[in-house]
Motif scaffolding. Structure first.
Motif, PDB file in Angstrom:
ATOM      1  N   MET A 252     -12.343  10.863  -6.279  1.00  0.00           N
ATOM      2  CA  MET A 252     -12.039   9.466  -6.442  1.00  0.00           C
ATOM      3  C   MET A 252     -11.074   9.022  -5.352  1.00  0.00           C
ATOM      4  SD  MET A 252     -10.792   7.696  -9.853  1.00  0.00           S
ATOM      5  CE  MET A 252     -10.710   5.967  -9.930  1.00  0.00           C
ATOM      6  N   VAL A 253     -11.260   7.810  -4.847  1.00  0.00           N
ATOM      7  CA  VAL A 253     -10.451   7.269  -3.761  1.00  0.00           C
ATOM      8  C   VAL A 253      -9.144   6.720  -4.326  1.00  0.00           C
ATOM      9  CG1 VAL A 253     -10.379   5.562  -1.922  1.00  0.00           C
ATOM     10  CG2 VAL A 253     -12.536   6.672  -2.489  1.00  0.00           C
ATOM     11  N   LYS A 254      -8.050   7.074  -3.635  1.00  0.00           N
ATOM     12  CA  LYS A 254      -6.751   6.564  -4.070  1.00  0.00           C
ATOM     13  C   LYS A 254      -6.641   5.089  -3.720  1.00  0.00           C
ATOM     14  CE  LYS A 254      -4.018  10.744  -3.604  1.00  0.00           C
ATOM     15  NZ  LYS A 254      -2.877  11.349  -2.910  1.00  0.00           N
ATOM     16  N   PRO A 255      -6.082   4.282  -4.627  1.00  0.00           N
ATOM     17  CA  PRO A 255      -5.896   2.867  -4.286  1.00  0.00           C
ATOM     18  C   PRO A 255      -4.787   2.730  -3.236  1.00  0.00           C
ATOM     19  CG  PRO A 255      -4.949   3.351  -6.444  1.00  0.00           C
ATOM     20  CD  PRO A 255      -5.662   4.592  -5.987  1.00  0.00           C
ATOM     21  N   LYS A 256      -5.010   1.792  -2.303  1.00  0.00           N
ATOM     22  CA  LYS A 256      -4.044   1.577  -1.230  1.00  0.00           C
ATOM     23  C   LYS A 256      -2.830   0.858  -1.790  1.00  0.00           C
ATOM     24  CE  LYS A 256      -5.725   1.086   3.462  1.00  0.00           C
ATOM     25  NZ  LYS A 256      -6.145   0.161   4.474  1.00  0.00           N
ATOM     26  N   LYS A 257      -1.660   1.397  -1.505  1.00  0.00           N
ATOM     27  CA  LYS A 257      -0.468   0.685  -1.971  1.00  0.00           C
ATOM     28  C   LYS A 257      -0.086  -0.348  -0.911  1.00  0.00           C
ATOM     29  CE  LYS A 257       3.354   3.403  -0.186  1.00  0.00           C
ATOM     30  NZ  LYS A 257       4.611   4.008  -0.487  1.00  0.00           N
ATOM     31  N   LYS A 258       0.415  -1.463  -1.379  1.00  0.00           N
ATOM     32  CA  LYS A 258       0.786  -2.530  -0.454  1.00  0.00           C
ATOM     33  C   LYS A 258       2.092  -2.186   0.236  1.00  0.00           C
ATOM     34  CE  LYS A 258      -1.584  -6.349  -2.635  1.00  0.00           C
ATOM     35  NZ  LYS A 258      -1.461  -7.711  -3.134  1.00  0.00           N
ATOM     36  N   ALA A 259       2.157  -2.494   1.519  1.00  0.00           N
ATOM     37  CA  ALA A 259       3.363  -2.223   2.287  1.00  0.00           C
ATOM     38  C   ALA A 259       4.449  -3.213   1.883  1.00  0.00           C
ATOM     39  CB  ALA A 259       3.085  -2.345   3.780  1.00  0.00           C
ATOM     40  N   THR A 260       5.667  -2.719   1.801  1.00  0.00           N
ATOM     41  CA  THR A 260       6.782  -3.597   1.453  1.00  0.00           C
ATOM     42  C   THR A 260       7.149  -4.450   2.672  1.00  0.00           C
ATOM     43  OG1 THR A 260       8.447  -2.002   2.127  1.00  0.00           O
ATOM     44  CG2 THR A 260       7.714  -1.904  -0.179  1.00  0.00           C
ATOM     45  N   ALA A 261       7.975  -5.437   2.428  1.00  0.00           N
ATOM     46  CA  ALA A 261       8.381  -6.354   3.507  1.00  0.00           C
ATOM     47  C   ALA A 261       9.119  -5.595   4.606  1.00  0.00           C
ATOM     48  CB  ALA A 261       9.256  -7.457   2.951  1.00  0.00           C
ATOM     49  N   GLN A 262       9.953  -4.638   4.201  1.00  0.00           N
ATOM     50  CA  GLN A 262      10.699  -3.867   5.193  1.00  0.00           C
ATOM     51  C   GLN A 262       9.784  -3.013   6.060  1.00  0.00           C
ATOM     52  OE1 GLN A 262      13.572  -1.702   2.919  1.00  0.00           O
ATOM     53  NE2 GLN A 262      15.085  -3.371   2.984  1.00  0.00           N
ATOM     54  N   GLU A 263       8.792  -2.410   5.434  1.00  0.00           N
ATOM     55  CA  GLU A 263       7.840  -1.595   6.195  1.00  0.00           C
ATOM     56  C   GLU A 263       7.073  -2.453   7.188  1.00  0.00           C
ATOM     57  OE1 GLU A 263       5.569   0.135   3.063  1.00  0.00           O
ATOM     58  OE2 GLU A 263       6.934   1.835   2.822  1.00  0.00           O
ATOM     59  N   LYS A 264       6.689  -3.659   6.746  1.00  0.00           N
ATOM     60  CA  LYS A 264       5.969  -4.568   7.653  1.00  0.00           C
ATOM     61  C   LYS A 264       6.841  -4.960   8.827  1.00  0.00           C
ATOM     62  CE  LYS A 264       2.870  -6.646   4.238  1.00  0.00           C
ATOM     63  NZ  LYS A 264       2.535  -7.868   3.493  1.00  0.00           N
ATOM     64  N   LEU A 265       8.102  -5.265   8.541  1.00  0.00           N
ATOM     65  CA  LEU A 265       9.023  -5.635   9.626  1.00  0.00           C
ATOM     66  C   LEU A 265       9.225  -4.476  10.598  1.00  0.00           C
ATOM     67  CD1 LEU A 265      11.793  -7.654   7.739  1.00  0.00           C
ATOM     68  CD2 LEU A 265      10.194  -8.523   9.427  1.00  0.00           C
ATOM     69  N   ALA A 266       9.335  -3.264  10.073  1.00  0.00           N
ATOM     70  CA  ALA A 266       9.515  -2.089  10.923  1.00  0.00           C
ATOM     71  C   ALA A 266       8.299  -1.886  11.825  1.00  0.00           C
ATOM     72  CB  ALA A 266       9.759  -0.857  10.069  1.00  0.00           C
ATOM     73  N   LYS A 267       7.089  -2.039  11.249  1.00  0.00           N
ATOM     74  CA  LYS A 267       5.862  -1.911  12.042  1.00  0.00           C
ATOM     75  C   LYS A 267       5.796  -2.993  13.112  1.00  0.00           C
ATOM     76  CE  LYS A 267       2.678   0.377   8.858  1.00  0.00           C
ATOM     77  NZ  LYS A 267       1.439   0.251   8.089  1.00  0.00           N
ATOM     78  N   ASP A 268       6.169  -4.214  12.715  1.00  0.00           N
ATOM     79  CA  ASP A 268       6.188  -5.343  13.657  1.00  0.00           C
ATOM     80  C   ASP A 268       7.111  -5.052  14.838  1.00  0.00           C
ATOM     81  OD1 ASP A 268       4.418  -7.328  13.184  1.00  0.00           O
ATOM     82  OD2 ASP A 268       5.904  -8.812  12.490  1.00  0.00           O
ATOM     83  N   ARG A 269       8.333  -4.584  14.509  1.00  0.00           N
ATOM     84  CA  ARG A 269       9.303  -4.281  15.564  1.00  0.00           C
ATOM     85  C   ARG A 269       8.774  -3.212  16.508  1.00  0.00           C
ATOM     86  NH1 ARG A 269      13.197  -2.759  12.032  1.00  0.00           N
ATOM     87  NH2 ARG A 269      13.432  -4.545  10.686  1.00  0.00           N
ATOM     88  N   LEU A 270       8.164  -2.194  15.941  1.00  0.00           N
ATOM     89  CA  LEU A 270       7.621  -1.104  16.744  1.00  0.00           C
ATOM     90  C   LEU A 270       6.499  -1.603  17.653  1.00  0.00           C
ATOM     91  CD1 LEU A 270       7.835   1.943  17.193  1.00  0.00           C
ATOM     92  CD2 LEU A 270       6.049   2.225  15.476  1.00  0.00           C
ATOM     93  N   ARG A 271       5.623  -2.445  17.091  1.00  0.00           N
ATOM     94  CA  ARG A 271       4.512  -2.987  17.876  1.00  0.00           C
ATOM     95  C   ARG A 271       5.032  -3.841  19.026  1.00  0.00           C
ATOM     96  NH1 ARG A 271       2.436  -7.569  17.081  1.00  0.00           N
ATOM     97  NH2 ARG A 271       3.001  -7.750  14.897  1.00  0.00           N
TER      98      ARG A 271
END
Length: 184
Positions: free
Chosen positions: A1-20
């Motif tokens: 069975m496929v694991k459901p994707k957990k939604k990224a938190t706001a902090q994780e999104k900001l960290a990814k944004d900064r890295l990008r």
């Protein structure tokens, strides 16, 4: 069975944004032409914001804005200086604890050495009579250091007292000016 994707938190999104953004800027910086265009674009944005009065020089600010801006500057400079201090500490610890690369190599100290400590490190017995008169024993050095530190601390206390007096005078002058204006 496929694991459901957990939604990224706001902090994780900001960290990814900064890295990008960091990676994109590093890519632009490699190419001189792209870098020049990026700088021009940033300059135009800055000038546009300045025209719309979103960015003010310190001369154009109100008294309250000036106080807030200067507070931010003090906070940022304190943060920067503490960061530099921590980096120097880390470098010093790394140098002191790392083994020398060769047997003859001495580890250079990063921090400014105390000039009085240099006198203590000099050998106590010297052959030449000319240099013997210059030599100072370690107890004399300690006394000299103690006296100089005492003088410095007294001067610092005096400076702080004068600063407090100056601030009190400034406050009383402001109150007097306000009272004079209110009476008119």
């Amino acid at each position: 069975m496929v694991k459901p994707k957990k939604k990224a938190t706001a902090q994780e999104k900001l960290a990814k944004d900064r890295l990008r953004k960091k990676e994109k800027y590093a890519e632009i910086k490699k190419d001189p032409e792209k870098y020049r265009l990026e700088k021009e674009k940033e300059r135009k944005k800055y000038l546009l914001r300045k025209e719309k009065k979103k960015i003010l020089s310190i001369a154009e600010m109100t008294d309250r804005q000036k106080r807030e801006q200067r507070r931010r500057w003090r906070k940022n400079s304190r943060k920067y200086l503490n960061k530099l201090k921590e980096q120097k500490k880390i470098e010093r610890v790394l140098l002191e604890n790392s083994p020398p690369t060769s047997e003859n190599e001495e580890i250079a100290h990063i921090a400014d050495p105390d000039p009085l400590m240099e006198i203590e490190k000099t050998p106590k017995t010297v052959n030449s009579k000319a240099t013997q008169s210059i030599q100072v024993n370690s107890s004399g050095t300690r006394k000299l250091r103690y006296r100089s530190m005492k003088v410095i601390s007294n001067l610092k206390k005096e400076i702080n007292k004068l600063k407090r007096d100056k601030d009190m005078l400034r406050r009383t002058n402001k109150k007097r000016a306000r009272n004079a204006e209110s009476k008119k």
